[in-house]
Scaffold this active site. Sequence first.
Site, PDB file in Angstrom:
ATOM      1  CB  ILE A  31       6.229   8.119 -10.426  1.00  0.00           C
ATOM      2  CG1 ILE A  31       7.206   7.123  -8.791  1.00  0.00           C
ATOM      3  CG2 ILE A  31       5.482   7.524 -10.934  1.00  0.00           C
ATOM      4  CD1 ILE A  31       5.741   7.234  -7.896  1.00  0.00           C
TER       5      ILE A  31
ATOM      6  NE  ARG B 215      -3.045   7.562  -3.099  1.00  0.00           N
ATOM      7  CZ  ARG B 215      -2.594   6.574  -3.594  1.00  0.00           C
ATOM      8  NH1 ARG B 215      -1.965   6.275  -4.490  1.00  0.00           N
ATOM      9  NH2 ARG B 215      -2.189   6.261  -2.146  1.00  0.00           N
TER      10      ARG B 215
ATOM     11  CD  GLU C 238      -8.459   3.409  -6.421  1.00  0.00           C
ATOM     12  OE1 GLU C 238      -7.745   2.352  -5.612  1.00  0.00           O
ATOM     13  OE2 GLU C 238      -7.798   3.849  -7.166  1.00  0.00           O
TER      14      GLU C 238
ATOM     15  N   GLY D  32       8.168  14.633 -10.063  1.00  0.00           N
ATOM     16  CA  GLY D  32       9.003  13.966  -9.042  1.00  0.00           C
ATOM     17  C   GLY D  32       8.906  13.307  -9.041  1.00  0.00           C
TER      18      GLY D  32
ATOM     19  CB  THR E  60      -0.100   5.773 -12.638  1.00  0.00           C
ATOM     20  OG1 THR E  60       1.183   6.402 -12.532  1.00  0.00           O
ATOM     21  CG2 THR E  60      -0.389   4.586 -13.687  1.00  0.00           C
TER      22      THR E  60
ATOM     23  CG  HIS F  87      -4.550   1.614  -6.317  1.00  0.00           C
ATOM     24  ND1 HIS F  87      -4.701   2.740  -6.060  1.00  0.00           N
ATOM     25  CD2 HIS F  87      -2.829   2.063  -6.148  1.00  0.00           C
ATOM     26  CE1 HIS F  87      -4.221   3.048  -5.182  1.00  0.00           C
ATOM     27  NE2 HIS F  87      -2.562   2.695  -5.858  1.00  0.00           N
TER      28      HIS F  87
HETATM   29  C1  DGY Z   1       0.919   3.798  -2.571  1.00  0.00           C
HETATM   30  O1  DGY Z   1       2.378   3.699  -2.124  1.00  0.00           O
HETATM   31  O2  DGY Z   1       0.626   5.510  -2.605  1.00  0.00           O
HETATM   32  C2  DGY Z   1       0.662   3.257  -4.098  1.00  0.00           C
HETATM   33  O3  DGY Z   1      -0.487   3.882  -4.704  1.00  0.00           O
HETATM   34  C3  DGY Z   1      -0.057   1.559  -4.059  1.00  0.00           C
HETATM   35  O4  DGY Z   1       1.205   1.378  -3.980  1.00  0.00           O
END
Ligand code: DGY
Length: 323
Positions: A160, A236, A265, A158, A234, A284
């Site tokens: 990111i 989940r 967390e 996606g 980075t 996070h």
């Molecule tokens: C989200 O927005 O889902 C991230 O994990 C935190 O910004």
Amino acid sequence: MPPKVFVTRALPGTALAQLAAATSLRCWPGPLPITAAQLRTELRDAEGLLCLLTDCIDEPLLAAAPALRVVSSCSVGVDHVEVAALTRRRIPLGHTPGVLVEATADLTFALLLAAARRITEAERFVRENQWTPSRRWEPELLLGKDLHGATLGLIGLGAIGQAVARRAQGFGLRVIGWTPSGRSVPGVTAASFEKVLAQSDFISLHLALSAQTTRLINAAALAQMRGDAILINTARGGLVDEAALLAALRTKQLGAAALDVFEQEPLAADHPLLALPNVVIAPHIGSATLGTRSRMAQLAVDNLLAGLQGRPMPHCANPEVYS
Ligand code: DGY
């Protein structure tokens, strides 16, 4: 009468002032997150809710919030929300994709570099006074991994994942990637899930957490990775079977991990991951820049106001409520 809105935490930027001007707003004043019981009480007569990923929005909460007609989460991920329960009530759910892409890709790269070049270990070495005159420069001190010429495997392509791929080009990495939809994206050589696991020096996760992706990186997946591979997460924590990851790191079946997210967390103070030198850990903070968090807050407010005013949200996670 302006609609009653509840916000579960103060947010950076000016967006909440704009929300306050258009609604009857109450913002949780505490320095600590609101508890589930407190949120239930606050939502007794609220029409709009602006929440965070630390707030659990589930069926029992919604049952206690009869006036609620709009929910907006200041996050891209919505795994803290029982989306189907909102959809059943025709409550639109706003979220914040797009605005955190670059910041999260930056943090992914920061973690990748930190693990590859053992930055956190190196810092501990200096702070713990091990960098002594007799160890001024050693040919084999803290040897890391080259990026140039190595393979980065992306799981999830996606926005990111693609932003990480763009950064990787500059570092001379070969980028391969797999996504459940099978789509290909520029700059990334499409590969099967198994091939990404087996061929990558660095494997970075960029999927949303869902029933299909929970613990996708399990013992079997870890066993397919190279012995010196580095896993970066980075996205989940739930994407990774943490017990299996621990075992793989302990037995050197996996080289290292760089993690911003965890199954639970915050990470417990005695969590075994904290004892491993080959793990880089962050709390996070993928989207944690002032600019990005302010843009997330603005988008969350835009979504909430649109929903309250009966307009389509700029970013709705359950658009089926509009059909
Ligand atoms: C989200 O927005 O889902 C991230 O994990 C935190 O910004």
